[in-house]
Motif scaffolding. Structure first.
Motif, short mmCIF file in Angstrom:
data_model
loop_
_atom_site.label_atom_id
_atom_site.label_comp_id
_atom_site.label_asym_id
_atom_site.label_seq_id
_atom_site.Cartn_x
_atom_site.Cartn_y
_atom_site.Cartn_z
N ALA A 87 0.81 -1.22 0.00
CA ALA A 87 0.00 0.00 0.00
C ALA A 87 0.84 1.26 0.00
O ALA A 87 0.32 2.36 -0.25
N ASP A 88 2.15 1.18 0.28
CA ASP A 88 2.99 2.39 0.35
C ASP A 88 3.70 2.68 -0.97
O ASP A 88 4.62 3.50 -1.01
N GLU A 89 3.31 2.01 -2.06
CA GLU A 89 3.94 2.24 -3.35
C GLU A 89 3.05 3.09 -4.26
O GLU A 89 1.83 3.05 -4.17
N ARG A 90 3.71 3.86 -5.12
CA ARG A 90 3.00 4.67 -6.13
C ARG A 90 2.86 3.82 -7.39
O ARG A 90 3.86 3.42 -8.01
N ILE A 91 1.62 3.56 -7.77
CA ILE A 91 1.33 2.67 -8.89
C ILE A 91 0.68 3.48 -10.00
O ILE A 91 -0.27 4.23 -9.76
N ILE A 92 1.16 3.30 -11.22
CA ILE A 92 0.54 3.95 -12.38
C ILE A 92 -0.01 2.87 -13.30
O ILE A 92 0.74 1.98 -13.74
N THR A 93 -1.31 2.92 -13.58
CA THR A 93 -1.93 1.96 -14.50
C THR A 93 -2.20 2.65 -15.83
O THR A 93 -2.61 3.82 -15.87
N ILE A 94 -1.96 1.93 -16.91
CA ILE A 94 -2.13 2.46 -18.26
C ILE A 94 -2.96 1.46 -19.05
O ILE A 94 -2.58 0.29 -19.18
N GLU A 95 -4.10 1.92 -19.61
CA GLU A 95 -5.01 1.00 -20.30
C GLU A 95 -5.67 1.68 -21.49
O GLU A 95 -5.76 2.91 -21.55
N ASP A 96 -6.13 0.85 -22.41
CA ASP A 96 -6.97 1.34 -23.51
C ASP A 96 -8.37 1.67 -22.99
O ASP A 96 -8.95 2.69 -23.34
N ALA A 97 -8.92 0.76 -22.20
CA ALA A 97 -10.21 0.97 -21.53
C ALA A 97 -10.00 0.59 -20.07
O ALA A 97 -9.61 -0.54 -19.77
N ALA A 98 -10.22 1.55 -19.17
CA ALA A 98 -9.88 1.35 -17.76
C ALA A 98 -10.69 0.21 -17.16
O ALA A 98 -11.91 0.31 -16.99
N GLU A 99 -10.02 -0.91 -16.86
CA GLU A 99 -10.67 -2.08 -16.30
C GLU A 99 -10.10 -2.48 -14.95
O GLU A 99 -10.75 -3.17 -14.18
N ARG A 127 -6.54 7.68 -25.52
CA ARG A 127 -7.65 8.42 -26.13
C ARG A 127 -7.55 8.33 -27.64
O ARG A 127 -6.47 8.57 -28.21
N PRO A 128 -8.65 7.99 -28.33
CA PRO A 128 -8.61 7.96 -29.80
C PRO A 128 -8.66 9.37 -30.36
O PRO A 128 -8.90 10.35 -29.64
N ALA A 129 -8.44 9.48 -31.65
CA ALA A 129 -8.50 10.77 -32.31
C ALA A 129 -9.93 11.31 -32.28
O ALA A 129 -10.90 10.56 -32.21
N ASN A 130 -10.06 12.64 -32.32
CA ASN A 130 -11.39 13.25 -32.34
C ASN A 130 -11.97 13.20 -33.74
O ASN A 130 -11.41 12.57 -34.65
N LEU A 131 -13.12 13.88 -33.93
CA LEU A 131 -13.80 13.82 -35.23
C LEU A 131 -12.96 14.38 -36.36
O LEU A 131 -13.16 14.04 -37.52
N GLU A 132 -12.00 15.27 -36.03
CA GLU A 132 -11.13 15.84 -37.06
C GLU A 132 -9.88 15.01 -37.27
O GLU A 132 -9.00 15.38 -38.06
N GLY A 175 -5.67 14.70 -31.84
CA GLY A 175 -5.79 14.57 -30.38
C GLY A 175 -5.63 13.17 -29.84
O GLY A 175 -5.89 12.94 -28.65
N ALA A 176 -5.21 12.22 -30.65
CA ALA A 176 -5.05 10.85 -30.16
C ALA A 176 -3.89 10.77 -29.17
O ALA A 176 -2.84 11.40 -29.36
N VAL A 177 -4.09 10.00 -28.10
CA VAL A 177 -3.03 9.72 -27.13
C VAL A 177 -2.94 8.21 -27.01
O VAL A 177 -3.89 7.56 -26.56
N VAL A 181 2.97 5.40 -21.66
CA VAL A 181 4.09 4.70 -21.02
C VAL A 181 5.30 5.62 -20.93
O VAL A 181 5.97 5.70 -19.88
N LYS A 182 5.57 6.34 -22.02
CA LYS A 182 6.69 7.29 -21.99
C LYS A 182 6.48 8.36 -20.93
O LYS A 182 7.41 8.71 -20.17
N ASN A 183 5.26 8.87 -20.84
CA ASN A 183 4.96 9.92 -19.86
C ASN A 183 5.03 9.39 -18.44
O ASN A 183 5.46 10.09 -17.52
#
Length: 599
Positions: free
Chosen positions: A443-455, A469-474, A477-479, A485-487
């Motif tokens: 419980a004392d660790e900092r955990i970062i989860t990375i997902e396509d759909a948060a499950e 995040r997928p691209a918007n209608l234009e 903006g995709a991430v 992972v890099k971030n």
């Protein structure tokens, strides 16, 4: 076909006895009769009074033969030779409309209980004070079910010749509705019940036969209410839904919505007077207004883990690892509303230019939608649901998914901060196992989860959840997972958990594991630990770095310490089949050592 419901103001007033015997008298008078046991308590009283040695056929059994039986064959399928009448047990009210269609060869259907849209309701009571007092409440219940007063008749059962003034009291309570008085023949009825021979079939003539014949004659003279129930219900549904959305579109609480829909229905019912199932109608409007319409009852079923809609005619669900088709369909308009309700809050769309989309529901369920022209059978929706319950290794032991020895190996690996890959096929339980392993992190660790759909649902206090995040209608903006992972490497993580490696992010994940972020976890689609390593090697090549195979394998050997293989067996059970440690590289070959295997 006339549908006559026999209901009681309270229990113990002879409702079932009258229903069975009147049905037999109707049959004797030349009508084609079927008795439907729809009593809410599910007791086999109808079968008992008919003297049946075995339980009545279930409506589900009949409906399962809907494609093999034509309407004219149904009476023979349900026929009870001993008493010369057909009977069926309706155990699920949602089957009634389909059952009604299959019973179209009968001229009269006598129902012991209340179903939607009857031609007449025979309300039963007896002259005792408690029963008379219950009449008013019973009438209110019928009103709530939108049963028109013109469709209600009364049967006063168990009357005595000395019951002076009863008729006057009853007429005051019942108004101008038809009333049938049946005098008590308790001793004779008990004898008939004990002998297993319905009294109505006995040759001797009793006064009670005459009363049943009068009721049967009244039923034969009744007009049929010729309504297209499905069309009427859909029309009323749309009217209520439109009014609700116009007046109370800001309501999100279901109980508040149900209350308001009932208030709207009370006004509409005076105009339409449609005798449909109110509870089903109100619930379906609320489902459309607040949820996923006809999918809501399925979504509320805790045993359903996956829902698959293949156009409007085919709906499959997965329960306990097994696929089964539902005996229902969803109109195309409803499917369009479901798609809109799923995508609108997310700001996404699906159309001819973008006919495929992934999404996530508020409860974390993962959704994939494909529409024509790609989906040839019509819009295809796949919803993978996740249990709100957080499982532990002890739970997996209890379910037989891991052995005690395996659980000790896995717990030790997480505590010793080994980098772990969970490998398995689609639907094998990779995400569930990843959740379980993550729950063992301190419980004392900092955990970062990375997902396509948060499950992932971690219970530790210091968790940062990131979602691509997928691209918007234009188209901007995709991430991507790789971007995240890099971030994450700049966010001072103790552990990084990637929901699934399926692209170039595999390289960044391996680099993170090799640069001090030990104890990280991810999943990959593969059928064995060896195949998982080969897939990771292939995914790294997607990064476009043009690395030689030897360099990639050295990265793997330095980054990955353990691969946990999970699979789904033919019986639907998910089990960990193998735990392999990656101990190094020998020449060009990665060396695996199996430390745990399923029996």
């Amino acid at each position: 076909m006339k549908v006559i419901c026999f209901v009681g103001a309270k229990a113990g007033v002879g409702t079932t006895t009258t229903a069975v015997n009147v049905a037999l008298r109707l049959q004797s008078a030349g009508e084609r009769v079927c008795i439907v046991d729809a009593a809410p308590d599910g007791c086999p009283d109808v079968g008992f009074l008919l003297g049946c040695p075995s339980p009545l056929r279930l409506a589900e059994q009949l409906l399962s033969h809907r494609n093999q039986l034509v309407a004219s064959q149904v009476p023979g399928y349900l026929f009870i030779p001993r008493v010369g009448i057909s009977a069926v047990h309706l155990s699920r009210m949602e089957d009634w409309l389909e059952l009604r269609e299959m019973l179209s060869a009968f001229s009269v259907v006598v129902v012991d209980g209340l179903v939607a849209n009857p031609d007449c309701v025979m309300m039963h009571a007896s002259p005792d004070p408690l029963s008379l007092r219950a009449i008013k409440a019973a009438l209110e219940r019928l009103h709530d079910q939108l049963i028109s007063p013109q469709r209600i008749s009364f049967v006063m059962n168990l009357c005595e010749s000395s019951d002076g003034g009863v008729k006057e009291v009853v007429q005051e309570l019942c108004g101008d509705r038809p009333i049938h008085f049946i005098q008590s023949e308790s001793a004779m009825m008990r004898q008939a019940a004990l002998s297993g021979s319905p009294l109505a079939l006995r040759s001797e003539s009793h006064r009670i036969h005459q009363e049943w014949d009068r009721i049967a004659s009244a039923i034969r003279e009744l007009p049929e209410w010729r309504l297209d129930v499905a069309a009427s219900a859909e029309s009323l549904h749309q009217k209520l839904l439109t009014q609700f959305q116009d007046q109370k579109s800001d309501i999100t609480d279901r109980s508040e919505a149900l209350l308001h829909i009932r208030q709207l229905l009370a006004k509409i019912s005076e105009e339409d007077r449609i005798g449909i199932d109110v509870e089903v109608l109100v619930s379906s409007v609320a489902n459309d207004a607040l949820g996923l319409g006809p999918l809501e009852p399925i979504m509320q079923d805790p045993t359903v883990t996956e829902i698959m809609i293949n156009g409007s005619k085919q709906i499959y669900v997965e329960r306990l690892g097994k696929l089964s088709q539902l005996a229902t369909s969803i109109p195309e308009e409803s499917i369009s509303r479901i798609v809109e309700r799923i995508l609108a809050p997310l700001g996404r769309r699906v159309d001819e230019s973008t006919p495929m989309v992934d999404a996530r529901l508020a409860d974390g369920s993962r959704v994939n939608i494909v529409i024509p022209p790609l989906a040839l059978n019509g819009a295809t929706i796949t919803i993978r649901r996740f249990s709100p319950t957080s499982w532990s290794l002890e739970d997996l032991i209890r379910m037989g998914s891991v052995t005690l020895e395996m659980s000790a190996i896995l717990r030790d690996a997480v505590n010793r901060r080994k980098n772990i890959i969970v490998s398995g096929g689609t639907g094998s339980g990779k995400t569930t196992l990843l959740n379980v392993l993550s729950s063992e992190i301190s419980a004392d660790e900092r955990i970062i989860t990375i997902e396509d759909a948060a499950e992932l649902k971690l219970s530790q206090p210091h968790v940062v959840r990131l979602e691509s995040r997928p691209a918007n209608l234009e188209g901007r903006g995709a991430v991507t997972i790789r971007d995240l992972v890099k971030n994450a490497l700049r966010m001072r993580p103790n552990r990084i958990i990637v929901g699934e490696c399926r692209g170039a992010e595999a390289l960044d994940m391996l680099q993170a594991m090799n640069t001090g972020h030990d104890g990280s976890l991810t999943t990959v689609h593969a059928n064995s630990p060896r195949a998982a390593l080969s897939r990771l090697e292939t995914l790294v090549m997607f990064a476009g770095m043009d690395l030689p195979a030897r360099a990639i394998r050295e990265q793997l050997a330095g980054a990955v310490q353990m691969i946990v293989q999970i699979a789904r067996r033919p019986n639907g059970q998910r089990v960990v089949t193998e735990i392999a440690e990656l101990v190094g590289i020998d020449g060009d070959q990665l060396v695996l050592n199996t430390t745990g295997a399923a029996a």
